[in-house]
Scaffold this active site. Structure first.
Site, PDB file in Angstrom:
ATOM      1  N   ARG A  70       0.719  -1.273   0.065  1.00  0.00           N
ATOM      2  CA  ARG A  70       0.137   0.002  -0.151  1.00  0.00           C
ATOM      3  C   ARG A  70       0.909   1.206  -0.017  1.00  0.00           C
ATOM      4  O   ARG A  70       0.405   2.327  -0.072  1.00  0.00           O
ATOM      5  CB  ARG A  70      -0.836   0.104   1.176  1.00  0.00           C
ATOM      6  CG  ARG A  70      -2.373  -0.328   1.058  1.00  0.00           C
ATOM      7  CD  ARG A  70      -3.015  -0.290   2.401  1.00  0.00           C
ATOM      8  NE  ARG A  70      -4.297  -0.442   2.526  1.00  0.00           N
ATOM      9  CZ  ARG A  70      -5.378  -1.366   2.706  1.00  0.00           C
ATOM     10  NH1 ARG A  70      -4.775  -2.700   2.505  1.00  0.00           N
ATOM     11  NH2 ARG A  70      -6.532  -1.118   2.731  1.00  0.00           N
ATOM     12  N   ARG A  76     -21.690  -1.552   4.924  1.00  0.00           N
ATOM     13  CA  ARG A  76     -20.910  -2.634   5.851  1.00  0.00           C
ATOM     14  C   ARG A  76     -20.892  -2.315   7.384  1.00  0.00           C
ATOM     15  O   ARG A  76     -21.013  -3.189   8.188  1.00  0.00           O
ATOM     16  CB  ARG A  76     -19.445  -2.958   5.238  1.00  0.00           C
ATOM     17  CG  ARG A  76     -18.746  -4.099   5.979  1.00  0.00           C
ATOM     18  CD  ARG A  76     -17.375  -4.187   5.167  1.00  0.00           C
ATOM     19  NE  ARG A  76     -16.352  -3.125   5.574  1.00  0.00           N
ATOM     20  CZ  ARG A  76     -15.240  -3.068   5.035  1.00  0.00           C
ATOM     21  NH1 ARG A  76     -14.704  -3.972   4.214  1.00  0.00           N
ATOM     22  NH2 ARG A  76     -14.650  -2.066   5.140  1.00  0.00           N
ATOM     23  N   ARG A 110      -9.500   7.491   4.860  1.00  0.00           N
ATOM     24  CA  ARG A 110      -8.769   6.186   4.198  1.00  0.00           C
ATOM     25  C   ARG A 110      -9.073   6.433   2.846  1.00  0.00           C
ATOM     26  O   ARG A 110      -7.777   6.073   2.088  1.00  0.00           O
ATOM     27  CB  ARG A 110      -9.676   4.966   4.509  1.00  0.00           C
ATOM     28  CG  ARG A 110      -9.604   4.415   6.007  1.00  0.00           C
ATOM     29  CD  ARG A 110     -10.711   3.441   6.251  1.00  0.00           C
ATOM     30  NE  ARG A 110     -10.838   2.155   5.811  1.00  0.00           N
ATOM     31  CZ  ARG A 110     -11.905   1.469   5.455  1.00  0.00           C
ATOM     32  NH1 ARG A 110     -13.036   1.877   6.069  1.00  0.00           N
ATOM     33  NH2 ARG A 110     -12.005   0.473   5.009  1.00  0.00           N
TER      34      ARG A 110
HETATM   35  P1  B4P Z   1      -8.532  -3.850   4.377  1.00  0.00           P
HETATM   36  O1  B4P Z   1      -8.865  -5.063   5.153  1.00  0.00           O
HETATM   37  O2  B4P Z   1      -7.474  -4.115   3.140  1.00  0.00           O
HETATM   38  O3  B4P Z   1      -9.764  -3.090   4.246  1.00  0.00           O
HETATM   39  P2  B4P Z   1     -10.632  -2.529   2.808  1.00  0.00           P
HETATM   40  O4  B4P Z   1      -9.733  -1.635   1.952  1.00  0.00           O
HETATM   41  O5  B4P Z   1     -11.786  -1.826   3.399  1.00  0.00           O
HETATM   42  O6  B4P Z   1     -11.325  -3.714   2.171  1.00  0.00           O
HETATM   43  P3  B4P Z   1     -11.614  -4.458   0.623  1.00  0.00           P
HETATM   44  O7  B4P Z   1     -11.288  -3.603  -0.504  1.00  0.00           O
HETATM   45  O8  B4P Z   1     -11.096  -5.749   0.795  1.00  0.00           O
HETATM   46  O9  B4P Z   1     -13.076  -4.315   0.935  1.00  0.00           O
HETATM   47  P4  B4P Z   1     -14.081  -5.422   0.752  1.00  0.00           P
HETATM   48  O10 B4P Z   1     -13.961  -6.609   0.062  1.00  0.00           O
HETATM   49  O11 B4P Z   1     -14.239  -5.872   2.285  1.00  0.00           O
HETATM   50  O12 B4P Z   1      -7.694  -2.807   5.309  1.00  0.00           O
HETATM   51  C1  B4P Z   1      -8.258  -2.257   6.220  1.00  0.00           C
HETATM   52  C2  B4P Z   1      -7.276  -1.554   7.226  1.00  0.00           C
HETATM   53  O13 B4P Z   1      -6.128  -2.323   7.703  1.00  0.00           O
HETATM   54  C3  B4P Z   1      -6.667  -0.112   6.608  1.00  0.00           C
HETATM   55  O14 B4P Z   1      -7.460   0.817   6.468  1.00  0.00           O
HETATM   56  C4  B4P Z   1      -5.291  -0.103   7.118  1.00  0.00           C
HETATM   57  O15 B4P Z   1      -5.487   0.785   8.525  1.00  0.00           O
HETATM   58  C5  B4P Z   1      -4.865  -1.717   7.610  1.00  0.00           C
HETATM   59  N1  B4P Z   1      -3.919  -2.207   6.564  1.00  0.00           N
HETATM   60  C6  B4P Z   1      -4.306  -3.051   5.881  1.00  0.00           C
HETATM   61  N2  B4P Z   1      -3.419  -3.404   5.043  1.00  0.00           N
HETATM   62  C7  B4P Z   1      -2.179  -2.414   5.282  1.00  0.00           C
HETATM   63  C8  B4P Z   1      -1.049  -2.207   4.593  1.00  0.00           C
HETATM   64  N3  B4P Z   1      -0.594  -2.964   3.563  1.00  0.00           N
HETATM   65  N4  B4P Z   1      -0.408  -1.080   5.307  1.00  0.00           N
HETATM   66  C9  B4P Z   1      -0.913  -0.493   6.227  1.00  0.00           C
HETATM   67  N5  B4P Z   1      -1.991  -0.514   6.632  1.00  0.00           N
HETATM   68  C10 B4P Z   1      -2.728  -1.589   6.289  1.00  0.00           C
HETATM   69  O16 B4P Z   1     -15.582  -5.040   0.251  1.00  0.00           O
HETATM   70  C11 B4P Z   1     -16.340  -3.840   1.006  1.00  0.00           C
HETATM   71  C12 B4P Z   1     -17.630  -4.057   1.339  1.00  0.00           C
HETATM   72  O17 B4P Z   1     -18.287  -4.075  -0.141  1.00  0.00           O
HETATM   73  C13 B4P Z   1     -18.311  -5.196   1.794  1.00  0.00           C
HETATM   74  O18 B4P Z   1     -19.395  -4.983   2.700  1.00  0.00           O
HETATM   75  C14 B4P Z   1     -18.487  -6.010   0.777  1.00  0.00           C
HETATM   76  O19 B4P Z   1     -19.579  -7.093   0.984  1.00  0.00           O
HETATM   77  C15 B4P Z   1     -18.958  -5.098  -0.249  1.00  0.00           C
HETATM   78  N6  B4P Z   1     -18.791  -5.635  -1.719  1.00  0.00           N
HETATM   79  C16 B4P Z   1     -17.694  -5.980  -2.036  1.00  0.00           C
HETATM   80  N7  B4P Z   1     -17.823  -6.376  -3.493  1.00  0.00           N
HETATM   81  C17 B4P Z   1     -19.328  -5.696  -3.732  1.00  0.00           C
HETATM   82  C18 B4P Z   1     -20.000  -5.852  -5.025  1.00  0.00           C
HETATM   83  N8  B4P Z   1     -19.434  -6.297  -6.324  1.00  0.00           N
HETATM   84  N9  B4P Z   1     -21.144  -5.253  -5.062  1.00  0.00           N
HETATM   85  C19 B4P Z   1     -21.701  -4.378  -3.882  1.00  0.00           C
HETATM   86  N10 B4P Z   1     -20.961  -4.603  -2.649  1.00  0.00           N
HETATM   87  C20 B4P Z   1     -19.936  -5.351  -2.791  1.00  0.00           C
END
Ligand code: B4P
Length: 190
Positions: free
Chosen positions: A88, A127, A144
Site C-alpha cells: 500500500r 458494511r 482512508r
Molecule cells: P482492508 O482490510 O484491506 O480493508 P478495505 O480496503 O476496506 O477492504 P476491501 O477493499 O477488501 O473491501 P471488501 O472486499 O471488504 O484494510 C483495512 C485497514 O487495515 C486499512 O485501512 C489499514 O489501516 C490497515 N492495513 C491493511 N493493509 C495495510 C497495509 N498494507 N499497510 C498499512 N496498513 C494496512 O468490500 C467492502 C464492502 O463492499 C463489503 O461490505 C462487501 O460485502 C461489499 N462488496 C464487495 N464487492 C461488492 C460488489 N461487487 N457489489 C456490492 N457490494 C460489494
C-alpha cells in the site's frame, strides 16, 4: 502463481481475493484481516495498531513488511499466494521487491479493481450497518480514501510500467466482477 489485488477501500479486494485464491489453489493473504484478528485477540500487535486502524491510517511499514515477510515463509505459501491489500506504500513495494529477489521469485500479475468513490462510500456505510467495523464511519472512510489516493494509487503506475497490471471494473454483482477478473487474468497469463 503470485498475485496482488489492489484498489481503494471497499472496492471488494477481500471479497474477490477469496474466490481468486480458491480458483488458483493458493492462499489469500490479507494484511487487513491479519491486523483485525490481532486487534480482536488483543495481542501486543493488536494493541499497537488498533488506534491507527480505527482512525483510518496505515500501519507503519516496519510492522507491515515484517508481518508479510513472515507470513510468506509459511508452508502453504510455498507454491504461490495472492496478497490482498499489500503493498500500500512505496516502502512496501520496495520491501516486497527485495523479498521476491531474495527468494528468486516474481509476480505474475497485479489485479487493480476500479470503482467510483461514491459507490465505495455507499458500500462501506452499508458494511458499517452489517458488521460494525470500527473503521467504517463517514469521517474515517474519507480519511482512508485520502490516504489511498496519496500513498497507494500512484503505485499502480509502477506495476503498469512493469506490464503486470490487469485493470478490472469493480462495479456490478460480486459474481459478475469475479468473472471479469478470471477472464482478464486468463488473457494476461495466456
Ligand atoms: P482492508 O482490510 O484491506 O480493508 P478495505 O480496503 O476496506 O477492504 P476491501 O477493499 O477488501 O473491501 P471488501 O472486499 O471488504 O484494510 C483495512 C485497514 O487495515 C486499512 O485501512 C489499514 O489501516 C490497515 N492495513 C491493511 N493493509 C495495510 C497495509 N498494507 N499497510 C498499512 N496498513 C494496512 O468490500 C467492502 C464492502 O463492499 C463489503 O461490505 C462487501 O460485502 C461489499 N462488496 C464487495 N464487492 C461488492 C460488489 N461487487 N457489489 C456490492 N457490494 C460489494
Amino acid at each position: 502463481m503470485r498475485l496482488l489485488i489492489m484498489g481503494p477501500p471497499g472496492v471488494g479486494k477481500g471479497t474477490q481475493a477469496v474466490g481468486i485464491a480458491a480458483h488458483y489453489g493458493i492462499p489469500a493473504i490479507s494484511t487487513g484481516d491479519i491486523f483485525r484478528t490481532n486487534v480482536k485477540n488483543q495481542t501486543p500487535l493488536g494493541q499497537e495498531v488498533s488506534r491507527i486502524m480505527a482512525d483510518g491510517g496505515y500501519v507503519p511499514d516496519t510492522i507491515t513488511n515484517a508481518i508479510v515477510a513472515d507470513r510468506l515463509t509459511e508452508a502453504d505459501a510455498a507454491q504461490g499466494w495472492l496478497l490482498d491489500g499489500y503493498p500500500r506504500t512505496s516502502g512496501q513495494v520496495d520491501a516486497l521487491d527485495a523479498e521476491l529477489a531474495r527468494t528468486g521469485q516474481g509476480l505474475d500479475a497485479v489485479i487493480s479493481l476500479v470503482a467510483d468513490t461514491d459507490v465505495l462510500v455507499g458500500r462501506l456505510l452499508k458494511r458499517a450497518e452489517l458488521e460494525g467495523r470500527d473503521d467504517d464511519n463517514a469521517d474515517t472512510i474519507r480519511h482512508r480514501m485520502e490516504i489511498y489516493t496519496e500513498a497507494t494509487d500512484p503505485l499502480l503506475a509502477t506495476y503498469r510500467s512493469r506490464d503486470l497490471l490487469v485493470e478490472v471494473d469493480g462495479i456490478g454483482a460480486v459474481d459478475e466482477v469475479a468473472g471479469r477478473i478470471t477472464t482478464a487474468l486468463d488473457a494476461k497469463l495466456a
